[in-house]
Motif scaffolding. Sequence first.
Motif, PDB file in Angstrom:
ATOM      1  N   ALA B 210       0.852  -1.197   0.000  1.00 17.05           N
ATOM      2  CA  ALA B 210       0.000   0.000   0.000  1.00 17.05           C
ATOM      3  C   ALA B 210       0.881   1.237   0.000  1.00 17.05           C
ATOM      4  O   ALA B 210       0.581   2.239  -0.639  1.00 17.05           O
ATOM      5  CB  ALA B 210      -0.918  -0.008   1.217  1.00 17.05           C
ATOM      6  N   LEU B 211       2.002   1.153   0.715  1.00 20.20           N
ATOM      7  CA  LEU B 211       2.884   2.311   0.777  1.00 20.20           C
ATOM      8  C   LEU B 211       3.669   2.515  -0.516  1.00 20.20           C
ATOM      9  O   LEU B 211       3.817   3.635  -0.978  1.00 20.20           O
ATOM     10  CB  LEU B 211       3.862   2.149   1.948  1.00 20.20           C
ATOM     11  CG  LEU B 211       3.260   2.384   3.316  1.00 20.20           C
ATOM     12  CD1 LEU B 211       4.287   2.084   4.402  1.00 20.20           C
ATOM     13  CD2 LEU B 211       2.801   3.824   3.450  1.00 20.20           C
ATOM     14  N   VAL B 212       4.163   1.418  -1.123  1.00 22.09           N
ATOM     15  CA  VAL B 212       5.117   1.622  -2.222  1.00 22.09           C
ATOM     16  C   VAL B 212       4.491   2.220  -3.468  1.00 22.09           C
ATOM     17  O   VAL B 212       5.098   3.047  -4.129  1.00 22.09           O
ATOM     18  CB  VAL B 212       5.875   0.338  -2.607  1.00 22.09           C
ATOM     19  CG1 VAL B 212       6.789  -0.070  -1.490  1.00 22.09           C
ATOM     20  CG2 VAL B 212       4.936  -0.778  -2.982  1.00 22.09           C
ATOM     21  N   MET B 213       3.282   1.800  -3.770  1.00 26.14           N
ATOM     22  CA  MET B 213       2.664   2.344  -4.983  1.00 26.14           C
ATOM     23  C   MET B 213       2.305   3.811  -4.756  1.00 26.14           C
ATOM     24  O   MET B 213       2.523   4.657  -5.617  1.00 26.14           O
ATOM     25  CB  MET B 213       1.418   1.520  -5.313  1.00 26.14           C
ATOM     26  CG  MET B 213       0.900   1.741  -6.690  1.00 26.14           C
ATOM     27  SD  MET B 213       1.918   0.866  -7.896  1.00 26.14           S
ATOM     28  CE  MET B 213       1.110   1.408  -9.389  1.00 26.14           C
ATOM     29  N   ALA B 214       1.773   4.097  -3.558  1.00 26.30           N
ATOM     30  CA  ALA B 214       1.414   5.481  -3.243  1.00 26.30           C
ATOM     31  C   ALA B 214       2.657   6.364  -3.273  1.00 26.30           C
ATOM     32  O   ALA B 214       2.595   7.517  -3.702  1.00 26.30           O
ATOM     33  CB  ALA B 214       0.752   5.555  -1.870  1.00 26.30           C
ATOM     34  N   ARG B 215       3.792   5.786  -2.861  1.00 25.06           N
ATOM     35  CA  ARG B 215       5.019   6.570  -2.852  1.00 25.06           C
ATOM     36  C   ARG B 215       5.401   6.984  -4.274  1.00 25.06           C
ATOM     37  O   ARG B 215       5.836   8.096  -4.515  1.00 25.06           O
ATOM     38  CB  ARG B 215       6.123   5.729  -2.222  1.00 25.06           C
ATOM     39  CG  ARG B 215       7.393   6.493  -1.985  1.00 25.06           C
ATOM     40  CD  ARG B 215       8.378   5.686  -1.191  1.00 25.06           C
ATOM     41  NE  ARG B 215       8.714   4.446  -1.860  1.00 25.06           N
ATOM     42  CZ  ARG B 215       9.366   3.440  -1.286  1.00 25.06           C
ATOM     43  NH1 ARG B 215       9.705   3.523  -0.025  1.00 25.06           N
ATOM     44  NH2 ARG B 215       9.652   2.349  -1.944  1.00 25.06           N
ATOM     45  N   GLU B 216       5.204   6.066  -5.222  1.00 25.92           N
ATOM     46  CA  GLU B 216       5.543   6.424  -6.605  1.00 25.92           C
ATOM     47  C   GLU B 216       4.635   7.542  -7.127  1.00 25.92           C
ATOM     48  O   GLU B 216       5.073   8.401  -7.881  1.00 25.92           O
ATOM     49  CB  GLU B 216       5.437   5.199  -7.516  1.00 25.92           C
ATOM     50  CG  GLU B 216       6.443   4.132  -7.146  1.00 25.92           C
ATOM     51  CD  GLU B 216       7.291   3.679  -8.326  1.00 25.92           C
ATOM     52  OE1 GLU B 216       7.223   4.319  -9.387  1.00 25.92           O
ATOM     53  OE2 GLU B 216       8.022   2.687  -8.173  1.00 25.92           O
ATOM     54  N   ARG B 219       5.899  10.814  -5.310  1.00 22.69           N
ATOM     55  CA  ARG B 219       7.200  11.339  -5.730  1.00 22.69           C
ATOM     56  C   ARG B 219       7.237  11.683  -7.204  1.00 22.69           C
ATOM     57  O   ARG B 219       8.230  12.165  -7.704  1.00 22.69           O
ATOM     58  CB  ARG B 219       8.295  10.331  -5.424  1.00 22.69           C
ATOM     59  CG  ARG B 219       8.478  10.130  -3.946  1.00 22.69           C
ATOM     60  CD  ARG B 219       9.715   9.328  -3.664  1.00 22.69           C
ATOM     61  NE  ARG B 219       9.845   9.103  -2.240  1.00 22.69           N
ATOM     62  CZ  ARG B 219      10.669   8.214  -1.716  1.00 22.69           C
ATOM     63  NH1 ARG B 219      11.428   7.494  -2.508  1.00 22.69           N
ATOM     64  NH2 ARG B 219      10.743   8.042  -0.416  1.00 22.69           N
ATOM     65  N   GLY B 220       6.165  11.355  -7.912  1.00 24.04           N
ATOM     66  CA  GLY B 220       6.124  11.714  -9.329  1.00 24.04           C
ATOM     67  C   GLY B 220       6.917  10.775 -10.207  1.00 24.04           C
ATOM     68  O   GLY B 220       7.139  11.063 -11.386  1.00 24.04           O
ATOM     69  N   THR B 221       7.370   9.646  -9.665  1.00 24.29           N
ATOM     70  CA  THR B 221       8.164   8.738 -10.492  1.00 24.29           C
ATOM     71  C   THR B 221       7.304   8.044 -11.546  1.00 24.29           C
ATOM     72  O   THR B 221       7.808   7.652 -12.585  1.00 24.29           O
ATOM     73  CB  THR B 221       8.867   7.676  -9.634  1.00 24.29           C
ATOM     74  OG1 THR B 221       7.962   7.227  -8.634  1.00 24.29           O
ATOM     75  CG2 THR B 221      10.079   8.252  -8.972  1.00 24.29           C
TER      76      THR B 221
ATOM     77  N   GLY C  97      10.842  12.092 -12.214  1.00 23.42           N
ATOM     78  CA  GLY C  97      10.719  10.951 -11.318  1.00 23.42           C
ATOM     79  C   GLY C  97      11.934  10.073 -11.278  1.00 23.42           C
ATOM     80  O   GLY C  97      11.870   8.913 -11.634  1.00 23.42           O
ATOM     81  N   LEU C  98      13.050  10.617 -10.832  1.00 22.27           N
ATOM     82  CA  LEU C  98      14.201   9.738 -10.639  1.00 22.27           C
ATOM     83  C   LEU C  98      13.951   8.907  -9.393  1.00 22.27           C
ATOM     84  O   LEU C  98      13.358   9.375  -8.435  1.00 22.27           O
ATOM     85  CB  LEU C  98      15.461  10.567 -10.414  1.00 22.27           C
ATOM     86  CG  LEU C  98      16.021  11.293 -11.614  1.00 22.27           C
ATOM     87  CD1 LEU C  98      17.144  12.205 -11.162  1.00 22.27           C
ATOM     88  CD2 LEU C  98      16.525  10.297 -12.637  1.00 22.27           C
ATOM     89  N   TYR C  99      14.409   7.660  -9.417  1.00 23.57           N
ATOM     90  CA  TYR C  99      14.350   6.872  -8.190  1.00 23.57           C
ATOM     91  C   TYR C  99      15.555   7.257  -7.364  1.00 23.57           C
ATOM     92  O   TYR C  99      16.677   6.899  -7.671  1.00 23.57           O
ATOM     93  CB  TYR C  99      14.315   5.385  -8.525  1.00 23.57           C
ATOM     94  CG  TYR C  99      12.995   5.012  -9.145  1.00 23.57           C
ATOM     95  CD1 TYR C  99      11.907   4.758  -8.324  1.00 23.57           C
ATOM     96  CD2 TYR C  99      12.827   4.966 -10.514  1.00 23.57           C
ATOM     97  CE1 TYR C  99      10.676   4.446  -8.872  1.00 23.57           C
ATOM     98  CE2 TYR C  99      11.601   4.663 -11.068  1.00 23.57           C
ATOM     99  CZ  TYR C  99      10.530   4.395 -10.245  1.00 23.57           C
ATOM    100  OH  TYR C  99       9.326   4.105 -10.768  1.00 23.57           O
TER     101      TYR C  99
END
Lengths: 371, 386, 588
Positions: B210-216, B219-221, C97-99
């Motif tokens: 749940a956290l990792v997808m929301a993080r993307e 962060r705009g990745t 969106g750089l990691y």
Amino acid sequence: MESLRRIRALIRKELLAVLKDPKSRFIMIGPLVFQTLIFGYAATYDLDRVRYAVHDQDRSNASRQFLAKLDGSGTFARIANLHDQKEIRALIDNKEVLLVVQIGQDFERRLIGGQIADVQVISDGRNSNTAGTALAYIGTIVESFNAEWTRSRGGLPPPAKAVPRSWYNPNLETRWFMVPGLIGMLTLVQMIILTAMSVAREREQGTFDQLLVSPFRPMEIMVGKSVPSILIGLVQSTIVLCIALFWFRIPFQGSFVTLYCGMLLFLIAAVGIGLMVSSAVATMQQALLGGFLIIMPFALLSGLSTPISNMPQAMQYLTLINPLRFAIAIVHRIFLEGAPLRVIAPDLWPLALIALASLSIAVMLFRKRLG
Amino acid sequence: MNTDSGPEEATLPRGMSPHRIRSLIRKEMLQIVRDPSSIAIALVLPVFLILIFGYALSLDVKQAPLAIVLERPTPDAADLAAGFMRSGYLTGIVVTSMKEATELMIERKVDGILHLREDFGRGLSSGGAPVQVIVHGVDANRARIIQSYAAGAFSLWMARRSSNGNAQGSAGQVRVQSRMWFNEAVDSRYFLVPGLVVLIMTLTGALLTALVMAREWERGTLEALFVTPVRTGEILIGKTVPYFLLGMAGLLLTAAAGRFLFDVPLRGSFLVLLGGSALYLLVALAIGLFISSATRSQFIASQIALVATFLPALFLSGFLFDLASVPQAVRVVSYFLPARYYVSFLQTVFLAGDVWGVILPNCAAMVVMMAVFFKLTLRKTKKRLA
Amino acid sequence: MTAQPEGPVLSARSLTKRFKSGKGKEITALDAVSIDIPRSAVTGLLGPDGAGKTTLIRIATGLLVPDSGSIRVLGIDLAAHPGEVQSRAGYMPQKFGLYEDLTVQENLDLYADLHGIPKEERSKRYPELMHMTGLGRFTDRLAGRLSGGMKQKLGLACTLVRSPDILFLDEPTVGVDPLSRRELWEIVYRLVKEQGLTVLVSTSYLDEAEKCDTTVVLLQGKVLAQGSPSEISSIAEGRSFRISTPETLKPRQLQARLMEAPGVVDATLEGRLVRFVESDPGELDPALLRGLTVTPVRPRFEDAFMTLVRRTEGKERDPSEARVRLSPDQAAGVSSELVVEVRDLVKRFGAFYAVRDVTFQVRRGEIFGLLGPNGAGKSTTFRMLCGLLQATGGTLSVAGVDLHHARASARQRIGYVAQKFSLYGQLSVLENLDFFSGAYGLRGGNKKERMQWALEQFGLAQYSGSPAGQLPGGFKQRLAMACALMHEPEILFLDEPTSGVDPLARREFWHRIGSLADLGVTVIVTTHFMEEAEYCDRMVIMVDGEILAAGSPAEIRGRARMTEDREPTIEDAFISIVEDYRQERRAA
């Protein structure tokens, strides 16, 4: 004076930040109410529908009388009558029944002959606690059957009889134990996360620097961060308390003043821990996961899910640093036992100590991080 | 230079590329390794939990202290008191007045009171001497267990008396002979360890994803990722596989600890355990991904993940509390929770064996949930903003 | 590959896009926009914040769907086959969106994999990209540890792992220092020249517009003008002038007067000279220019842009609004009193010197600039001055004390505006002002008065109830200033206050800063915009933690090595100074 005014501004801002947005207002209250209701209903060790099957090899009046007693108890629901012992295995394996009651061929003969008639009870031990509870129910029913049987046969009453009684919770309802316990449990989760997140959010959004270049002293920031969390915690615990009182109608025996004194100490300790977490993390994600890492053991070792006295001695000592352990004890004792301040003192002062320790460590870490 | 073709892709739907998927998986793994907080949840927390569940939690009452009030210490009374202590589950503190006993109870030094009144001896000869067994009822479950211990000790004492020829016995008595299958020794670890597996799988499966997808999203990745030939399905697979492996590692760790540290048997086959667990993990992952794609905010996603997956896994799954006894409405809610099916599956595979009558329906339910949530996630994660 | 059809690479017809903005209100981000983007050329997309630049690019990359209108990219109908366009386009979003937890190499590999670049091609492509971006030495560094400029270059490298048919860049140079900016542009131009790439780039740096082949000016979701930079510039033909400042005035004071005068759309500093643009010829009150030599100059793109914007927005942005009026007791005037003294300041993180032996002084009422490329140690110096960081060595005093050790009340005398917007986004403008005045111990009538002052002075009254996080960029910046000025500080610290702020808001901002300084407030500011350095009374240029140059703008400009025949700018000087320094280091 100056200092108080600054703190007041910070508290006001903090409360606004949490309560202004309807969505975050809902997050503060909605899940709390929902969880209290669901767990109030779900978290019960009481059984009221035990599915069982009967393998009656006797088919006599006595066996029928005995089974009628089980069926009439309201707790047991007979779903099958077996004709062959071999059927038992499949029924239990497939979880169709929790128990099988097996009555031997000579049941009536032995009873009439004044002998002991054995009844076999086979239970599904995959959840041994549930099975044990069901067995205890059967024990009670058998006892009352025996008494009736003796009386109907004109026998002498037993020389002594045990009169079971239960103090503080006459019907032994798990809910009376769980719901007041949730006052502590749910508030702890919210307090630690809320406090840790509120500092982490300021760090992440850069507003923390803005606070640091203004005339705030570190101590003032700590107070300004703690007080709103404690206020929100008080409101949240009051909500759970109200649900316990007015929805589940659990009788409140003690004094509200004492209860709130205890809660206040507990909230201070929880906020202190939240601040400790916040001074160790850089981002909101870390605050969240770090808070969670701390909450888990606290919640599991609080005595709410399993009793502390069942734990090994070493673990019992470990629970002495768990504020939730004391908070739950205090709530139970005031709520159900009506204990006065004198009696809960042994739970209060450790809580005060934990609060003091967690706040001092938080202040220390906080200063260290700034310096 | 068209990469969307080639023999390997025959098994993948709609032009997905194994190269891209492999690359996304590698990226996710690197990120896991470099973020201390996800490592903490995936590895440190399970070890914590194993220790707590194995060594601290127990529902088995041992040596519960009882206050025994002997208002007049006659031989009979002393004999009954001794009988209580012999049971091994109870210990006694002998006092002479109810007042003292009450004080002990208030201070929670004892869990119950056995009250033998002054006229106990007289009552015995005239029949019907009342013996009060009082329990401290706050922790109702524990109280009930103590009550049944006390009742057992009492009937044992009675039976011995009658066999000594002291009194009565004209009427027959029913005696319960109980056998608890799968857990003959009545050790609560037997059901706590499978429950622990559920918690750990839920944590890595739902909370972490749940956290990792929301993080993307935060962060705009994803925005940059979207404008590449990558497919939504590939992104989802790339997110699923690493956490799937992490979750399975958690399973192996817990199962090994259960088997070798806590002597919990694994009566079913290991392959079935792996299969069913993989299924549950996929459901949990699908839910985690769905939550984060729907909220796109780490904070809200984690809140929802906790309320929607973790707490129900603890309270509404049948792991601790019997689901048959909860009110209808709450039971209906529990049918929508995958943990319910997994708990049932695990308890059976660990303690009962490969009982297909339990395994198949539960697995079927998990398959349906997995399909539904992956479908929903795919729909939510379009290669679109807003 | 199939032969490319001739004609525009991207053509949009009456694109319209609306967004909901809470409370049932709608914002029209794009209003019937029609544009054509020519092949093998750089097209610049210009406009202030909220003009619709990002929305347009997101639609062109298929990330957003327009409410109406059609768009074809590379001859493909975007609505029908977005995936096809996305496979062939390169896109660098504003917040690339750089990691950050992957290394430079890992980021590159990821994008190469996603684009399916075969091994052989990579071994050719990677060295090229590394050479182009200068990232070769940092392949093992985590992307999160790169400086702002290097991050942007890595972002560009990731979009260029395979040759896209069209490249979209959304504000690629925001927060990037002039050197890195110049390098980024060089990379883009080389690609256009060598590979015939088509580029659409949005920017709010008006000087960058001149580097584009063709430009589109957007305002409030509408296309205001379209054409080559010289075509656009000609709008201001005959309206651009330059005057020299009389000895009695500071150039920025003259510039401020012109800004406020009716009939002037823009006024900027060029050393001792002031450049201004008239809205219509002869509109300006001649009394204002009496006794000054006025020379007509060739119009720049910027002049035309300002003319266009002012024409559309009219009196809405009245510059006189931007003049800050303080209470009279604060108007102390300029003096020679030193308010900030820094001597041999050192900050070390482990073995790394972030700041090394930095020495400077600032006098009361001065505007003092700290300039330097990303990672030069400007922000570190700043944080030490404000007491947020402890210095490793050296002495510093701000208003007579070292704020890190001084009592908290000493901070009453400073105001601080952080680099990125750092107010409470979910609180309203009024609530933010209320909090900060409370934080500085204001109360009662005084507090009410100051809040009123802030709302009026910064034109925030219309937004008083809106959440600060949702304000337009320029207004966020105004609010941040207002909050920092609530307690009437003597010293104002501004850390890159204009980064990411559009040209109009930047002008307003400097207008305010000028009037504050005139009233005796000491202002210390860091900036990337070299033309803004002209507003400073004195400045230092920092590189790698050291001061390379110090002095007034004129003194600094004197250090420029010029190859072209024109007036050197501070930017020219800056680049010369930094390049000299780097050459020396390489030699050493």
